[in-house]
Design a protein around this motif. Structure first.
Motif, PDB file in Angstrom:
ATOM      1  N   PHE A   6     100.107  93.271   5.241  1.00  0.00           N
ATOM      2  CA  PHE A   6     100.796  92.716   4.141  1.00  0.00           C
ATOM      3  C   PHE A   6      99.975  91.448   4.590  1.00  0.00           C
ATOM      4  O   PHE A   6      99.279  91.265   5.893  1.00  0.00           O
ATOM      5  CB  PHE A   6     102.295  92.417   4.861  1.00  0.00           C
ATOM      6  N   TYR A   7     100.182  90.072   3.916  1.00  0.00           N
ATOM      7  CA  TYR A   7     100.321  88.982   3.831  1.00  0.00           C
ATOM      8  C   TYR A   7     100.278  88.333   4.571  1.00  0.00           C
ATOM      9  O   TYR A   7     101.154  88.751   5.325  1.00  0.00           O
ATOM     10  CB  TYR A   7     100.133  88.596   2.359  1.00  0.00           C
ATOM     11  N   GLN A   8      99.300  87.326   5.578  1.00  0.00           N
ATOM     12  CA  GLN A   8      99.142  87.180   6.467  1.00  0.00           C
ATOM     13  C   GLN A   8     100.967  86.256   6.927  1.00  0.00           C
ATOM     14  O   GLN A   8     101.275  85.364   7.702  1.00  0.00           O
ATOM     15  CB  GLN A   8      98.458  86.578   7.446  1.00  0.00           C
ATOM     16  N   GLY A   9     100.627  85.225   5.523  1.00  0.00           N
ATOM     17  CA  GLY A   9     101.784  84.062   5.159  1.00  0.00           C
ATOM     18  C   GLY A   9     103.636  84.728   5.620  1.00  0.00           C
ATOM     19  O   GLY A   9     104.379  84.082   5.572  1.00  0.00           O
ATOM     20  N   GLU A  10     103.614  86.520   6.613  1.00  0.00           N
ATOM     21  CA  GLU A  10     104.997  86.791   6.379  1.00  0.00           C
ATOM     22  C   GLU A  10     105.685  86.312   6.981  1.00  0.00           C
ATOM     23  O   GLU A  10     106.581  87.076   7.783  1.00  0.00           O
ATOM     24  CB  GLU A  10     105.099  88.479   5.598  1.00  0.00           C
TER      25      GLU A  10
END
Length: 93
Positions: A6-10
């Motif tokens: 998943f996107y690291q921003g999560e």
């Protein structure tokens, strides 16, 4: 059984993220992965005994792929669920 990337921003502390940092690791410049799932093994957030009583210990903070995974498709069990069940010596549904 599946790689959960998943996107690291999560990740906690990143752009309003919520996935606990200790449960994931950075995969590359943009993506993170749930520990354990990166090598086709059990996600480290899955607790309990497979086939009896399992749950996600970070359910409210799980990443997008876990939130969006379709257990049913057109009213039938997702074939990927049965693949995971068979890998764990469980009968297909």
């Amino acid at each position: 059984y599946f790689r959960i990337s998943f996107y690291q921003g999560e990740l906690e502390g990143g752009l309003g993220g919520f996935v606990p940092n200790e449960k994931a690791k950075k995969l590359n410049e943009f993506l993170a992965v749930m520990k354990g799932s990166e090598c086709g093994e059990r996600c480290n957030a899955l607790i309990g005994e497979i086939g009896k009583n399992t749950s996600c210990e970070i359910y409210n903070n799980r990443p997008t792929p876990c939130r969006e995974f379709p257990v049913f498709i057109d009213g039938k069990i997702n074939p990927l669920c049965n693949k995971a069940r068979i890998k764990n010596n469980l009968k297909a549904l």
